[in-house]
Motif scaffolding. Structure first.
Motif, PDB file in Angstrom:
ATOM      1  N   SER A   1       0.547  -1.174  -0.026  1.00 32.54           N
ATOM      2  CA  SER A   1      -0.065   0.217   0.470  1.00 32.54           C
ATOM      3  C   SER A   1       0.594   1.307  -0.014  1.00 32.54           C
ATOM      4  O   SER A   1       0.562   2.388  -0.907  1.00 32.54           O
ATOM      5  CB  SER A   1      -0.847  -0.064   0.838  1.00 32.54           C
ATOM      6  OG  SER A   1      -1.236   1.134   0.931  1.00 32.54           O
ATOM      7  N   LYS A   2       1.979   1.071   0.772  1.00 36.90           N
ATOM      8  CA  LYS A   2       2.530   2.300   1.187  1.00 36.90           C
ATOM      9  C   LYS A   2       3.561   2.337  -0.713  1.00 36.90           C
ATOM     10  O   LYS A   2       3.778   3.831  -0.877  1.00 36.90           O
ATOM     11  CB  LYS A   2       3.579   1.830   1.642  1.00 36.90           C
ATOM     12  CG  LYS A   2       3.362   2.064   3.680  1.00 36.90           C
ATOM     13  CD  LYS A   2       2.685   3.847   3.620  1.00 36.90           C
ATOM     14  CE  LYS A   2       2.333   3.643   5.215  1.00 36.90           C
ATOM     15  NZ  LYS A   2       1.210   4.622   4.933  1.00 36.90           N
ATOM     16  N   ASP A  32       2.035   7.287  -6.656  1.00 38.79           N
ATOM     17  CA  ASP A  32       0.987   8.151  -6.711  1.00 38.79           C
ATOM     18  C   ASP A  32       1.154   9.352  -6.416  1.00 38.79           C
ATOM     19  O   ASP A  32       1.121  10.762  -7.015  1.00 38.79           O
ATOM     20  CB  ASP A  32      -0.584   7.848  -6.105  1.00 38.79           C
ATOM     21  CG  ASP A  32      -0.746   6.609  -6.313  1.00 38.79           C
ATOM     22  OD1 ASP A  32      -0.526   6.228  -7.718  1.00 38.79           O
ATOM     23  OD2 ASP A  32      -1.883   5.926  -5.614  1.00 38.79           O
ATOM     24  N   GLU A  33       2.075   9.608  -5.129  1.00 40.18           N
ATOM     25  CA  GLU A  33       2.747  10.984  -4.615  1.00 40.18           C
ATOM     26  C   GLU A  33       3.702  11.629  -5.195  1.00 40.18           C
ATOM     27  O   GLU A  33       3.718  12.998  -5.766  1.00 40.18           O
ATOM     28  CB  GLU A  33       3.450  10.908  -3.133  1.00 40.18           C
ATOM     29  CG  GLU A  33       2.358   9.966  -1.790  1.00 40.18           C
ATOM     30  CD  GLU A  33       1.600  11.784  -2.092  1.00 40.18           C
ATOM     31  OE1 GLU A  33       1.962  12.996  -1.567  1.00 40.18           O
ATOM     32  OE2 GLU A  33       0.145  11.436  -1.125  1.00 40.18           O
ATOM     33  N   GLU A  75       2.205   1.545  -3.851  1.00 38.67           N
ATOM     34  CA  GLU A  75       1.393   2.313  -4.681  1.00 38.67           C
ATOM     35  C   GLU A  75       1.560   3.788  -3.702  1.00 38.67           C
ATOM     36  O   GLU A  75       0.687   4.644  -4.713  1.00 38.67           O
ATOM     37  CB  GLU A  75      -0.219   1.854  -4.219  1.00 38.67           C
ATOM     38  CG  GLU A  75       0.132   0.222  -4.554  1.00 38.67           C
ATOM     39  CD  GLU A  75      -0.815  -0.149  -5.161  1.00 38.67           C
ATOM     40  OE1 GLU A  75      -1.667  -0.059  -3.979  1.00 38.67           O
ATOM     41  OE2 GLU A  75      -1.299  -2.149  -4.783  1.00 38.67           O
ATOM     42  N   HIS A  76       1.267   3.833  -2.642  1.00 39.44           N
ATOM     43  CA  HIS A  76       1.101   5.638  -2.207  1.00 39.44           C
ATOM     44  C   HIS A  76       1.981   6.604  -2.692  1.00 39.44           C
ATOM     45  O   HIS A  76       2.553   7.485  -3.029  1.00 39.44           O
ATOM     46  CB  HIS A  76       0.849   5.777  -0.682  1.00 39.44           C
ATOM     47  CG  HIS A  76       0.849   7.162   0.146  1.00 39.44           C
ATOM     48  ND1 HIS A  76       1.049   7.040   0.644  1.00 39.44           N
ATOM     49  CD2 HIS A  76       0.057   7.931  -1.389  1.00 39.44           C
ATOM     50  CE1 HIS A  76       0.139   8.750   1.364  1.00 39.44           C
ATOM     51  NE2 HIS A  76      -0.637   9.400  -0.325  1.00 39.44           N
ATOM     52  N   LEU A  77       3.061   6.167  -2.618  1.00 45.87           N
ATOM     53  CA  LEU A  77       4.614   6.518  -2.837  1.00 45.87           C
ATOM     54  C   LEU A  77       4.582   6.568  -4.483  1.00 45.87           C
ATOM     55  O   LEU A  77       4.861   7.700  -5.026  1.00 45.87           O
ATOM     56  CB  LEU A  77       6.370   5.641  -2.922  1.00 45.87           C
ATOM     57  CG  LEU A  77       7.299   5.812  -3.285  1.00 45.87           C
ATOM     58  CD1 LEU A  77       7.234   7.609  -2.505  1.00 45.87           C
ATOM     59  CD2 LEU A  77       8.394   5.361  -3.043  1.00 45.87           C
ATOM     60  N   ILE A 107       6.697   8.665   3.641  1.00 48.62           N
ATOM     61  CA  ILE A 107       7.095   6.992   3.262  1.00 48.62           C
ATOM     62  C   ILE A 107       8.022   6.432   3.106  1.00 48.62           C
ATOM     63  O   ILE A 107       7.943   5.399   2.951  1.00 48.62           O
ATOM     64  CB  ILE A 107       5.953   7.094   2.085  1.00 48.62           C
ATOM     65  CG1 ILE A 107       4.266   8.465   2.136  1.00 48.62           C
ATOM     66  CG2 ILE A 107       5.655   6.518   1.174  1.00 48.62           C
ATOM     67  CD1 ILE A 107       3.278   8.536   1.165  1.00 48.62           C
ATOM     68  N   ARG A 147       3.791  17.470   0.003  1.00 48.84           N
ATOM     69  CA  ARG A 147       3.961  16.141  -0.313  1.00 48.84           C
ATOM     70  C   ARG A 147       5.355  15.423  -0.622  1.00 48.84           C
ATOM     71  O   ARG A 147       5.747  14.424  -0.685  1.00 48.84           O
ATOM     72  CB  ARG A 147       3.915  15.920  -2.124  1.00 48.84           C
ATOM     73  CG  ARG A 147       1.807  16.904  -2.387  1.00 48.84           C
ATOM     74  CD  ARG A 147       1.288  15.784  -3.020  1.00 48.84           C
ATOM     75  NE  ARG A 147      -0.123  15.718  -2.876  1.00 48.84           N
ATOM     76  CZ  ARG A 147      -0.657  15.283  -2.258  1.00 48.84           C
ATOM     77  NH1 ARG A 147      -0.359  14.155  -2.380  1.00 48.84           N
ATOM     78  NH2 ARG A 147      -2.054  15.251  -2.790  1.00 48.84           N
ATOM     79  N   ALA A 172       5.945  14.492   3.109  1.00 48.16           N
ATOM     80  CA  ALA A 172       5.711  13.038   3.133  1.00 48.16           C
ATOM     81  C   ALA A 172       6.018  11.759   2.014  1.00 48.16           C
ATOM     82  O   ALA A 172       6.075  11.168   2.371  1.00 48.16           O
ATOM     83  CB  ALA A 172       4.095  13.352   2.480  1.00 48.16           C
ATOM     84  N   ILE A 173       6.661  12.362   0.902  1.00 49.51           N
ATOM     85  CA  ILE A 173       7.224  11.211  -0.143  1.00 49.51           C
ATOM     86  C   ILE A 173       8.295  11.008   0.963  1.00 49.51           C
ATOM     87  O   ILE A 173       8.985   9.805   0.471  1.00 49.51           O
ATOM     88  CB  ILE A 173       7.346  11.543  -0.960  1.00 49.51           C
ATOM     89  CG1 ILE A 173       6.865  12.126  -2.162  1.00 49.51           C
ATOM     90  CG2 ILE A 173       9.177  11.236  -2.122  1.00 49.51           C
ATOM     91  CD1 ILE A 173       6.941  13.079  -3.249  1.00 49.51           C
TER      92      ILE A 173
END
Length: 859
Positions: free
Chosen positions: A183-184, A190-191, A186-188, A836, A829, A832-833
């Motif tokens: 999940s992380k 997207d970010e 995929e999140h990375l 993550i 962002r 956040a990156i």
């Protein structure tokens, strides 16, 4: 095998007085009829090895396992020990629910017994190793996973089960970490995609910020340019102001000698005027004296005329006095005749009689008013009592609301609302859940009824007609999916058929005071159902003495109650022995809110009596008010008559006072008598005095006329000197006015120059402040010199600077609006990156460690 049971010995435990069990090493079977004590032995094993009562599932407290009429119970278990003496565990249970423990004859705590059982892998709470009769249904409900885990505990001990649990926990944690890691990742992705799109917008904003900064510098140079121009204007205004100030000083210097000459001329004029004032004073004094002397003969003549007028006036006053005396005598005669027509004594007697009559009537009226007030207080008291009783009735009626709220909390609100709205569709009698129509005569008795009647029946609807029951079940359960119970109570059994086994008088010696059927009221259909299914008419209720005499209660009574215990007597089908079981009676939860019917009847009778008393008191009050009205009319008539008599008596007193006053005025008028001969004699004396004064005044007037002529000559000389001084002062004032005009014009020009200078100074300071605010530096400071270097590349004229500002602002506007949220989002962002990536590294490390632990446990 270590821990196997060698011996079990129990004393006063449930139905056993004293029993010893000696099992062999193989399979052991215990057989016997129901009630012979097979399950009791299993309970003894569980409780003796530290098990809880809930594991057995037969009672809520250990004291209930003590044999009836015994004070304590003892359990002794001997367990095999291949390395030495066997383990002997003993437990003594007392009536106060307390237990004493020992191992090998030495006292110990319950925890030590539990540790010994755990060491020997004895698990009394594991249904795969120890399965009591009352827990079979719980065993059947266990799923495959629970069965496997409990089997592991039995076969492999706690270590195998703990390893299995650890593997499950690690496997779940590994899968969860792997899921989180994906999940992380995929999140990375997207970010990072969003971050790259934000980069273009941020670059534009950076360029726009540079252009805006340039505009700010251009505006600063513009403000500095304006300040320098204004400062030059200020210096020019200062030079002009200096010139005007010098011109003003020259005019002031010229005017000072002229002002000195004017002051001297004014002093000379004042001296001449003072001299004239002195001479004028002499003239006025002499003139006044002369006028007085010439007016004196006329004054003397006027005085003679006044004396004659006074004489004539005094004669007229004497005539008026005599006329006034005659009039007053006529008035006294008229008033005396008027008094004779008024009977003062008779009027006083009549007024006195009416006063006595009024006092008597008022006395009777006050008596009636006191009686009326007493009746009103009684009425108020009765009304308050009625309100109190009505409040008690309303409070009692509110019990149904409390019951309704209780059922609402248990999910029966919608079914009850449906029942109330569809009541007309039932063919026979139908009732809401039992707790709505059952009324306890005393809330303290509710626990006894609840301990007998099941909860399912207490919240069930009741119908007399079976078709109504089917109708309700179809509508509520099948269609509306409500969880409700419906009971059918057919009216085919006569209530008189439910007879008691004993009269209460014969059971009083055991402490019984009532049957369960006596402690509540309900509709006949519900009473019939409860009597038929629960035999409430056969269950007596006693007090604490019943508990002590429980073994003496007749055998025909199978169920009875003490103050807090429920006793059930069963007879074994095999040996016909009686088995007694006692259960603690729980506190009530459903029937505590009930209407006290005895109180309701008492309230109804009381409110009826109070209303009758209130009606009677109101009738009495009406009669008293009527009598009070009659007396009030009589009092008003008496007061009116007394007022008339008092007015007449007051008139008599006023007339008498008037006669006395007139008589006093007559005496005073008689004392003011004047004789005509005396008045004539006084007139002749006054006229002689006036003649002597006239001769003296005429001789004095001749001397005063000579002095008056000399003073007139002196006045004319003084007036001539004043005229000359005024002409001199006028010429000096004319010269001074010309100089003053020049001075005024010079002051005006100087003031105008000063105002222009002040405005230029204010404007220059304003421009300086604007520059310092824009540049955020002080003029001529070190920072100013540094920032001034930045202006070197910018245009040197004001027009070119304004043009450059316009071009730069246009470029900045072409780059679009500056959105601070975009920059914040860009920075958020970016942070956040980084976060993550740190989380991904952490989870990757956790996954690696979990995998290594799983491999170790598998080995």
């Amino acid at each position: 095998m270590e821990g196997s049971i060698v011996r079990l010995h129990v004393t006063n435990f449930v139905t056993f007085h004293e029993t010893t069990l000696l099992p062999n090493q193989n399979l052991n079977l215990i057989t016997g009829p129901n009630g012979s004590g097979k399950s009791s032995l299993m309970c003894a094993l569980c409780l003796g090895l530290g098990g809880k009562t809930k594991v057995v599932g037969r009672a809520s407290s250990v004291s209930e396992f003590i044999r009836f009429n015994a004070e304590k119970a003892t359990i002794e278990i001997e367990l095999f020990n291949p390395q030495g003496r066997n383990y002997i565990v003993s437990r003594t249970i007392n009536r106060d629910n307390k237990s004493s423990w020992s191992i090998g004859g030495f006292s110990c705590a319950q925890k030590e017994v539990e540790n010994l059982a755990s060491k020997l892998n004895i698990q009394v709470d594991n249904l795969c190793q120890f399965l009591p009769q009352d827990r079979v249904q719980d065993f059947a409900k266990m799923n495959s996973i629970t069965l496997m885990e409990n089997t592991e505990k039995c076969v492999g001990g706690l270590e195998m089960w703990e390893n299995h649990m650890q593997l499950k926990k690690l496997g779940a944690a590994y899968m969860e970490s792997e899921k989180v890691l994906n999940s992380k990742l995929e999140h990375l992705a997207d970010e990072e995609q969003i971050f790259s799109s934000l980069q273009v917008a941020v670059d534009k904003m950076t360029s726009k910020k540079a252009l805006i900064a340039k505009v700010e510098l251009l505006k600063q140079k513009q403000a500095l340019f304006v300040y320098d121009n204004s400062n030059q204007e200020l210096k020019m205004c200062e030079e002009i102001l200096k010139g005007k100030s010098l011109a003003l000083k020259a005019v002031v210097k010229l005017s000072k000698p002229i002002e000195g000459n004017l002051a001297k001329a004014k002093l000379n004029l004042k001296a001449c005027e003072d001299k004239l004032i002195t001479v004028s004073s002499l003239y006025t004094k002499c003139h006044s004296s002369t006028e007085t002397d010439f007016e004196l003969p006329e004054t003397i003549n006027d005085r003679c005329k006044e004396n004659i007028s006074d004489y004539e006036r005094m004669l007229a006053n004497e005539k008026k006095r005599l006329e006034k005396l005659r009039n007053m005598k006529v008035q006294i005669e008229y008033l005396e005749n008027l008094l004779q027509d008024m009977d003062e004594k008779g009027l006083e007697e009549k007024e006195m009689k009416l006063a006595i009559e009024e006092k008597e009537v008022m006395k009777q009226m006050y008596s009636i008013q006191r009686e009326r007030q007493s009746v009103e207080m009684k009425i108020l008291n009765v009304e308050n009592q009625i309100k109190v009783v009505e409040q008690e009735i309303a409070k009692a009626n509110d019990v149904n609301s409390l019951k309704f709220q209780l059922l609402k909390s248990r999910g029966l609100y919608e079914p009850m609302m449906w029942f109330r709205s569809n009541k007309d569709k039932f063919r026979g009698k139908a009732y809401e859940p039992m707790i709505m129509v059952i009324n306890m005569k005393s809330r303290n008795m509710a626990k006894y009824l609840e301990s007998v009647v099941s909860y399912r029946d207490l919240i069930a609807f009741v119908c007399e007609n079976p078709e109504d029951s089917n109708f309700m079940m179809t509508e509520l359960r099948d269609k509306l999916k409500y969880k409700v119970n419906v009971i059918t109570s057919k009216p085919n059994v006569d209530m008189s058929s439910f007879t008691r086994p004993f009269e209460l008088q014969s059971l009083a010696k055991y402490g019984f005071h009532s049957y369960v059927s006596d402690i509540f009221t309900a509709p006949e259909s519900i009473m019939r159902y409860l009597f038929k299914n629960y035999n409430l008419h056969r269950i007596p209720i006693g007090d604490h003495s019943t508990f002590l005499k429980a073994h003496e209660v007749p055998k025909e009574i199978k169920v009875f109650m003490s103050d807090d215990k429920k006793f059930i007597i069963r007879t074994s089908k095999y040996n016909q022995q009686s088995i007694s079981t006692s259960v603690q009676i729980k506190e009530p939860t459903l029937l505590t809110n009930s209407v006290n019917e005895a109180n309701m009847k008492e309230y109804t009778v009381r409110i009826s009596k109070l209303k009758e008393e209130l009606l009677s008191l109101k009738n009495i009050l009406s009669r008293l008010e009527s009598r009070e009205g009659n007396y009030d009319e009589n009092v008003q008539k008496i007061v009116k008559d007394r007022s008339e008599y008092k007015a007449t008596l007051s008139k008599v007193k006023t007339t008498k006072s008037r006669i006395v006053a007139l008589q006093r005025d007559i005496e005073e008028t008689k004392g003011k008598e004047c004789k005509e001969e005396d008045m004539k004699k006084n007139l002749e004396i006054e006229n002689q005095k006036c003649t002597s004064k006239l001769i003296s005044a005429l001789s004095k007037n001749v001397d005063n006329l000579k002095k008056f002529g000399d003073i007139i000559i002196m006045m004319k000389l003084s007036q001539s000197e004043i005229h000359k001084a005024r002409n001199n002062m006028s010429s000096i004032e004319t010269e001074l006015r010309a100089v003053s005009k020049k001075l005024k014009d010079a002051e005006k020009e100087e003031k105008t120059s000063r105002d222009i200078f002040a405005e230029a100074n204010r404007r220059t300071n304003k421009y300086l402040k604007q520059f310092e605010e824009l540049a955020s530096v002080k003029y001529n400071s070190k920072d100013f010199e540094q920032i001034k270097k930045k202006y070197a590349d910018f245009p040197e004229t004001l027009e070119d600077i304004e043009k450059e500002i316009h071009i730069t602002q246009t470029k900045a506007e072409c780059l679009g609006h500056s959105d601070g949220d975009v920059i914040k989002e860009y920075e958020r962002r970016q942070t956040a990156i980084i976060a993550i990536k740190n989380v991904i590294n952490h989870h990757s490390t956790d996954l690696k460690n979990s995998k290594e632990e799983i491999e170790v446990l598998k080995i």
